[in-house]
Design a protein around this motif. Structure first.
Motif, PDB file in Angstrom:
ATOM      1  N   ILE A   1      78.809  32.550 119.846  1.00 49.84           N
ATOM      2  CA  ILE A   1      77.539  32.429 120.800  1.00 49.84           C
ATOM      3  C   ILE A   1      78.374  31.898 122.195  1.00 49.84           C
ATOM      4  O   ILE A   1      77.862  32.348 123.258  1.00 49.84           O
ATOM      5  N   ALA A   2      79.262  31.158 122.139  1.00 51.04           N
ATOM      6  CA  ALA A   2      79.787  30.598 123.612  1.00 51.04           C
ATOM      7  C   ALA A   2      80.421  31.733 124.116  1.00 51.04           C
ATOM      8  O   ALA A   2      80.588  31.775 125.332  1.00 51.04           O
TER       9      ALA A   2
ATOM     10  N   THR B   1      87.719  18.888 125.013  1.00 50.01           N
ATOM     11  CA  THR B   1      88.527  19.745 124.111  1.00 50.01           C
ATOM     12  C   THR B   1      87.411  20.681 123.403  1.00 50.01           C
ATOM     13  O   THR B   1      86.295  20.664 123.718  1.00 50.01           O
ATOM     14  N   ASP B   2      87.947  21.586 122.575  1.00 50.84           N
ATOM     15  CA  ASP B   2      87.062  22.578 121.829  1.00 50.84           C
ATOM     16  C   ASP B   2      86.146  23.434 122.917  1.00 50.84           C
ATOM     17  O   ASP B   2      85.116  23.640 123.017  1.00 50.84           O
ATOM     18  N   ALA B   3      86.979  23.839 124.073  1.00 52.62           N
ATOM     19  CA  ALA B   3      86.179  24.254 125.274  1.00 52.62           C
ATOM     20  C   ALA B   3      85.419  25.430 125.339  1.00 52.62           C
ATOM     21  O   ALA B   3      84.669  25.908 125.867  1.00 52.62           O
ATOM     22  N   ASN B   4      85.838  26.577 124.124  1.00 49.91           N
ATOM     23  CA  ASN B   4      85.027  27.655 124.093  1.00 49.91           C
ATOM     24  C   ASN B   4      83.505  27.287 123.718  1.00 49.91           C
ATOM     25  O   ASN B   4      82.853  28.085 124.023  1.00 49.91           O
ATOM     26  N   TYR B   5      83.456  26.426 122.903  1.00 54.55           N
ATOM     27  CA  TYR B   5      81.988  25.860 123.030  1.00 54.55           C
ATOM     28  C   TYR B   5      81.420  24.937 123.573  1.00 54.55           C
ATOM     29  O   TYR B   5      80.413  25.009 124.311  1.00 54.55           O
TER      30      TYR B   5
ATOM     31  N   SER C   1      90.898  24.382 126.163  1.00 57.80           N
ATOM     32  CA  SER C   1      90.679  25.506 125.193  1.00 57.80           C
ATOM     33  C   SER C   1      92.032  25.786 124.094  1.00 57.80           C
ATOM     34  O   SER C   1      93.086  24.656 124.062  1.00 57.80           O
ATOM     35  N   TYR C   2      92.184  26.671 123.274  1.00 59.75           N
ATOM     36  CA  TYR C   2      93.201  26.683 122.277  1.00 59.75           C
ATOM     37  C   TYR C   2      94.306  27.568 122.522  1.00 59.75           C
ATOM     38  O   TYR C   2      94.419  28.083 123.547  1.00 59.75           O
TER      39      TYR C   2
END
Length: 342
Positions: A16-17, A103-107, A135-136
């Motif tokens: 979704i992101a 953290t978990d920047a994509n979302y 991000s990762y």
């Protein structure tokens, strides 16, 4: 175990992101020419969609954002870092802004950016800030990267399978990832943006919350504020309690502001048929005990609270964590959110 495993469902959130992924990298912050839309058409692979020509389809991008690839010198791999600038950033070149790292920047990055602008009201509702999304690792899946980078020991849950064929499941590189944030990301932000690096705010959820505890215990001055959502203290049979006792044995102070937020369903409930409750893991009890042990040290510089949000579970609570966290750490001209427990 937690009712809905964060790692197993994160991929769906990321899909979704991905629709609002920030624009490609640039060397200096620039405002977008048109709100919400890129000015360059993006190549498409189909000539029509449902019979409608798609030559004019454009990519949706976020205004005032950048993506940078940063090399983690101590880890030997690259990470993407997203940056979002306040709406009035270009108009005030002499102003500096607090910086929020998530953290978990994509979302989390597009979500926080949207919530902040909704709450901010041009600085009246909440203070404007620079948002930095962590991000990762480039080439890694989100699940693989976060399991490895956000956890303190290599003793992860048993029975896991790797979502990267040919590579074993890895945990336990939180210390190296902490060093990457401090030694590589912080200097990048300080050198390239109007950042008030004395006001750094950390946001992490689940394993990201656990990583926040690691930084709080071992290098508390990395951030002035820690917004920790549903920290996974059950990891490695509660090893973070032992790590806390070791880290604080000789410490005289722990200067930090800490807000821990969990959903009210993140505990085993009396109604076993209600699937919103955790089945076994008492994340609320674990975190209340953890913070109580910190408070029992009576550190003069530590201000810590735990609150629970009615009607929310491990996954649904995150938007509320962000809303409460921004109001708490960056209240603007209106009264700040006061964490009084619950």
């Amino acid at each position: 175990m937690v009712r809905c495993t964060w790692c197993a469902t994160l991929a769906a959130c990321l899909l979704i992101a991905a629709c609002s992924q920030p624009a490609p990298p640039s060397q200096a912050p620039q405002a977008a020419a048109a709100p919400g839309l890129s000015t360059t058409p993006v190549p498409v692979h189909a000539s029509t969609v449902a019979g409608v020509p798609v030559e004019a389809v454009q990519r949706y991008v976020l205004d005032d954002t950048e993506v940078r690839t940063v090399h983690a010198r101590n880890l030997g791999r690259d990470y993407q870092v997203f940056v979002s600038l306040p709406p009035d950033y270009a108009a005030h070149p002499d102003r500096t802004y607090p910086v929020m790292f998530v953290t978990d920047a994509n979302y989390a990055f597009p979500l926080i950016r949207s919530i902040a602008r909704r709450l901010g009201d041009h600085g009246d509702g909440t203070e404007d800030f620079i948002l930095v999304g962590l991000s990762y690792a480039v080439g890694d899946t989100p699940v693989y990267s976060r399991r490895r980078d956000y956890t303190p020991t290599n003793h992860g849950p048993s029975g896991l399978t790797s979502d990267m064929p040919g590579r074993p499941v890895l945990h336990g590189e939180a210390e190296g990832y902490r060093a990457f944030i401090k030694d590589d990301v912080f200097p990048l932000i300080a050198a390239n943006y109007h950042a008030d690096m004395s006001r750094r705010i950390y946001v992490g959820h689940s394993y990201g919350g656990l990583l926040g505890y690691e930084m709080l215990l071992h290098d508390p001055s990395m951030f002035s504020h820690y917004i920790l959502g549903s920290p996974s203290l059950q990891f490695d049979h509660g090893v973070e309690f032992a790590r806390m006792h070791e880290a604080l044995a000789a410490r005289k102070d722990l200067p930090a502001n800490v807000l821990v937020v969990l959903g009210a369903f993140e505990t085993p409930g009396k109604d076993k048929a209600d699937r919103r409750y955790n089945r076994e893991t008492d994340m609320i009890g674990d975190n209340r005990r953890f913070v109580a042990e910190l408070q029992a040290k009576h550190y003069p510089g530590l201000h810590a609270s735990v609150i629970t949000v009615p009607g929310e579970d491990h996954l649904t609570v995150f938007p509320v964590i962000i809303t409460r966290g921004i109001q708490w750490a960056l209240p603007g001209k209106r009264p700040a959110f006061t964490a009084t427990g619950g």
